[in-house]
Design an enzyme around this catalytic site. Structure first.
Site, mmCIF file in Angstrom:
data_model
loop_
_atom_site.group_PDB
_atom_site.id
_atom_site.type_symbol
_atom_site.label_atom_id
_atom_site.label_comp_id
_atom_site.label_asym_id
_atom_site.label_seq_id
_atom_site.Cartn_x
_atom_site.Cartn_y
_atom_site.Cartn_z
ATOM 1 N N SER A 1 -53.517 -29.334 31.713
ATOM 2 C CA SER A 1 -53.753 -29.324 33.161
ATOM 3 C C SER A 1 -52.825 -28.382 33.908
ATOM 4 C CB SER A 1 -53.606 -30.738 33.723
ATOM 5 O OG SER A 1 -54.599 -31.583 33.185
ATOM 6 N N GLU B 1 0.799 -1.232 0.000
ATOM 7 C CA GLU B 1 0.000 0.000 0.000
ATOM 8 C C GLU B 1 0.831 1.281 0.000
ATOM 9 O OE1 GLU B 1 -3.075 0.136 -0.527
ATOM 10 O OE2 GLU B 1 -3.773 -1.905 -0.158
#
Length: 865
Positions: free
Chosen positions: A506, A128
């Site tokens: 239940s 770079e």
């Protein structure tokens, strides 16, 4: 007469000449003359001009510097000193240390300059900006060289942007390619170089640049692509990352491995040209293969904490917004006990596999293969959220097939390894080579672990088709200690603990019994357990065994045996309006239908809300709103939110203690009696209730101690599909509860319920009225039965045949399960039906729990616990 000069005159002249030749020392004598300034410039013109030039240059430079510092570019760059990029928000367990989840838009993990390894720095500089430390942000030499190459080749072969320019573009600009943007980029670059050192610029670049896969910065990139920290990367891995900023999508190894390899080799060549590596290092690195081990940014959220973390995310977004939740770098301190969560996952998975074992499982195949899906190229570095270590016998976890031969297969579980043969896969219909491929992820049951040698004995299994859920609350604080919404969050996102609304069976009866206690009944009140016929509709409920009931027995015994007939009779005596009002006080999101079959659990509720409602019995009649977050801090540690208790009184302490008494009987001598066979749980004060829905589509157990309440559910998500004959709450759900609570309570104090308070005066005053109401009801039923016998009418006909022919059929209560992808928030469910009175005349309703008429239904009926 001839004249002559005296000798002393000649000497004076000679002395004057010699004196003139000596260097003179100027002495500035300022007089009171108004023209002294002009005199100075006339006498010392060159010196004055030099001084004025210096002063003017200094003033001009100061003016330019001042103007430059006042530009928008300068102010933006100066703001970098306090700039905070998007950070990862972390979710912590209740110990405040263990990270159980993360939220982020930009996956960024900041590192300091000194923490960046040399190979990484050199790879970046080589590809770079090889003159990074020589230029002032803009590199004229590089610009000239790039221009020459581009002109010579007739195309753009090389760029000239420095690292500082790339940083300026990433921080402040858009990627558009215009001259205006380029000029602004250069101005910003110069300002960045003014304000920061080269080391600071390099650090910002390494933390800011985008590398694909949601990773910003090289530390995040290392963890995403290789599941390693930046310091652990090899030379070739550093080179691959350094090549990505140019075009992450084009050179990403997950998209095009060949292009990524070629770009990596370019970086390596530049490193060699710059003298950073040797020829030997270059050749070795170029010949190596790209070994990915992807770790997506949501990988942590797919772990055993996934369902809980997803609920935290939704709550955080509701409170702080999506943007803040995913970018502010907050620390969310949750209520989850990470050790309890692991035991909860173990218990649920074991329960689901036990169910499949009881029903003759068959191999379905269709396994995820990490090689085919390109999740990893190197199986030796692949990781799975299940791989935590310290495994126990009977645990079910995912394993990775690393090698397959004609007679065996090698399986890896993180640091643990196992080898399987046909003996371990026989149930599936063949040897490993027939069933498995290299790279497959399959479920295995651990038979024998050796945690010291990190080896396992395992049997092949598979993901169950049935699913389940578990929630555990601290009854006194409302803290959610464990939440399992399904078998595996990575494969099934639907949370059965919070999103699924299932009929309660239940498990709903305790609310009806609570209404009876408030009405004036006591646990020892003797009730009629004989056949009951709805005087309006002619419907008659059945018990679990298919009978219509019979005899007289105490209220506590009726709850222990979970008799449907008694529950319906109690709701009939108390009144459906009173029952609906009691249920509303418990805070359940969906109102009870004002019909008698609601006593058998026709109402659909989420597991978390049912568990929270049961905590009322444990907490002396007070319900504390369940919560998942204790406090939230920002990135600087400042508290943004802290939990404040939200509680309200549901029952009097006396009524709560009466229900504890009766529900304790369910555990010691009722449908949940298997709890007492566990040594750890038998010595503790445990109460609870099983639940089974009509046709065994859902099975429940919710139980509590004086401190904790835990609920378990099992069923088919999104379907009203039967679990099978006899798959009642005591068979399908209760074993999961027992396994979890045994581990969870070990080492915790054996706390006891406080002494029962004195009875409420209002309830005592109503007892006589309750007794009369029950006797009147019995007398009325007897008279009606006598009339029916005389007229030959069979009012107690089976449920499916009880609809009179001269009445329009009644629409049964809703049985629709939310779609699998739905994500309905609990606080959005409306309370619309609770105040709506039922029709005056109702045809035979189809009860949603308990008994169903007909011989065929009786054969399907399981234990109605």
């Amino acid at each position: 007469m001839r004249s002559f000069r005296p000798q002393h005159s000649y000497q004076r002249m000679y002395g004057a000449v010699m004196e003139a030749r000596k260097p003179k020392t100027h002495t500035f004598k300022f007089t009171n003359s108004p023209n002294w300034f002009q005199d100075f410039f006339r006498r010392y013109t060159f010196l004055a001009l030099t001084v004025l030039s210096i002063v003017a240059g200094m003033m001009f430079g100061a003016t330019v510097a001042y103007q430059a510092s006042m530009t928008s570019e300068a102010q933006e760059v100066a703001g970098l000193a306090t700039f905070r990029p998007n950070l990862v928000t972390r979710v912590m367990a209740d110990d405040g240390k263990t990270v159980i989840g993360e939220f982020s838009v930009e996956r960024r993990i900041p590192v300091g300059y000194d923490d960046i390894p040399d190979h990484m720095k050199k790879a970046i500089w080589a590809i770079e900006d090889d003159r990074f430390f020589q230029h002032i942000g803009v590199d004229p030499i590089r610009i000239g060289m790039a221009a020459y190459k581009n002109i010579a080749l007739g195309r753009k072969a090389e760029g000239a942007s420095t690292l500082t320019q790339q940083l300026a573009r990433a921080l402040f600009l858009t990627p558009e390619k215009t001259y205006t943007r380029k000029v602004k980029e250069i101005l910003l670059t110069l300002q960045i170089e003014r304000y920061y050192t080269k080391e600071q610029i390099m650090e910002m670049y390494c933390n800011q640049i985008f590398l694909g896969g949601g990773a910003y910065g090289f530390e995040a990139g290392a963890q995403y692509y290789f599941s390693k920290t930046l310091k652990e990367l090899s030379l070739e891995e550093c080179a691959l990352l350094a090549g990505l900023p140019k075009a992450p999508s084009q050179y990403s190894p997950t998209r095009d491995e060949k292009a990524a390899s070629e770009r990596r080799n370019v970086v390596l060549m530049r490193m060699r040209q710059e003298g950073y590596i040797s020829d030997e290092e270059l050749n070795r690195a170029k010949q190596s293969r790209i070994n990915l081990n992807l770790n997506p940014q949501t990988g942590n959220n797919n772990s055993i904490y996934g369902y809980f973390v997803e609920e935290v995310r939704q709550e955080s977004e509701d409170t702080f917004g999506t943007q803040v939740t995913h970018t502010a770098g907050m620390n969310i301190y949750s209520t989850l006990d990470f050790k309890a969560q692991r035991e909860a996952v173990r218990a649920v998975r074991r329960g689901l596999h036990s169910y499949e074992d009881r029903h003759g499982k068959k191999w379905r195949g269709k396994l995820l293969n990490v090689l085919d899906s390109k999740i990893a190229n190197d199986l030796s570095h692949y990781t799975h959220p299940d791989w935590i270590g310290d495994y126990v016998a009977g645990e079910y976890i995912y394993g990775l097939i690393t090698n397959v031969t004609s007679s065996s297969a090698d399986v890896r579980f993180g640091d643990y390894k196992a080898a399987i043969t046909e003996a371990n896969t026989k149930w599936a219909g063949g040897p490993p080579a027939k069933l498995l491929r290299k790279g497959d992820l399959a479920v295995f049951k651990i038979v024998k672990p050796d945690n010291a040698k990190k080896t396992l004995e395992v049997n092949l299994d598979q993901l169950p088709s049935v699913d389940g859920a578990l929630t555990c609350l601290d009854s006194k604080t409302g803290e959610v200690k464990a939440m399992v919404g399904g078998y595996d969050f990575a494969t099934r996102k639907f949370n059965n603990a919070t999103q699924a609304e299932r009929q309660c069976g239940s498990a709903f009866k305790p609310f009806i019994y609570t209404a009876a206690i408030e009405y004036g009944f006591t646990p020892d009140t003797v009730v009629n357990a004989g056949p009951f016929v709805d005087p309006v509709t002619g419907w008659s409920p059945h018990n679990y065994d298919g009978s219509n009931g019979g005899g007289m027995l105490p209220l506590r015994s009726a709850l222990q045996q979970s008799l449907n007939v008694v529950a319906v009779r109690l709701l009939s005596i108390v009144g459906v309006d009173k029952g609906a009002e009691v249920v509303k006080r418990f805070g359940l999101p969906n109102p009870m239908k004002r019909v008698l079959p609601s006593a058998l659990g026709a109402t659909e509720e989420p597991l978390l809300d049912m568990t929270s409602a049961y905590s009322v019995f444990s907490n002396r009649g007070v319900r504390v709103k369940p919560h998942l977050i204790k406090r939230v801090t920002d990135a600087d540690g400042e508290v943004k939110q802290e939990w404040k208790e939200e509680s309200y009184k549901v029952l009097s302490p006396f009524v709560a203690s009466q229900m504890q008494d009766m529900m304790r009987g369910v555990v010691t001598g009722g449908t949940a009696g298997s709890v007492m066979s566990n040594k750890e749980l038998a010595k503790r004060m445990i109460c609870g209730k099983t639940g089974t829905v009509n046709d065994f589509t859902d099975a429940w157990f919710i139980g509590y101690t004086p401190s904790y309440t835990t609920g378990v559910w099992i069923g088919y998500p999104g379907l009203k599909k039967s679990l099978g004959n006899k798959e009642a709450g005591s068979v399908a759900a209760l074993p999961m509860w027992i396994q979890y609570m045994e581990k969870f309570l070990t080492g915790k104090p054996n706390d006891q319920f406080p002494k029962a308070p004195a009875p409420d005066r209002e309830i005592v005053a109503r007892r006589a009225e309750a007794e009369r109401a029950m006797k009147n009801a019995d007398a009325g039923e007897a008279a009606a039965q006598s009339t029916d016998d005389a007229s030959g009418k069979a009012k107690a006909a089976p449920q499916d045949d009880a609809t009179p022919k001269d009445k329009p059929p009644r629409v049964a209560p809703r049985l629709v399960e939310p779609e699998g992808g739905a994500n309905t928030r609990r606080d959005e469910r409306p309370y619309t039906d609770i105040d709506r009175p039922p029709p005056r005349r109702q045809n035979t309703p189809k009860p949603e729990a308990g008994g169903k008429g007909g011989d065929a239904a009786t054969k399907k009926r399981g234990k109605n616990g």
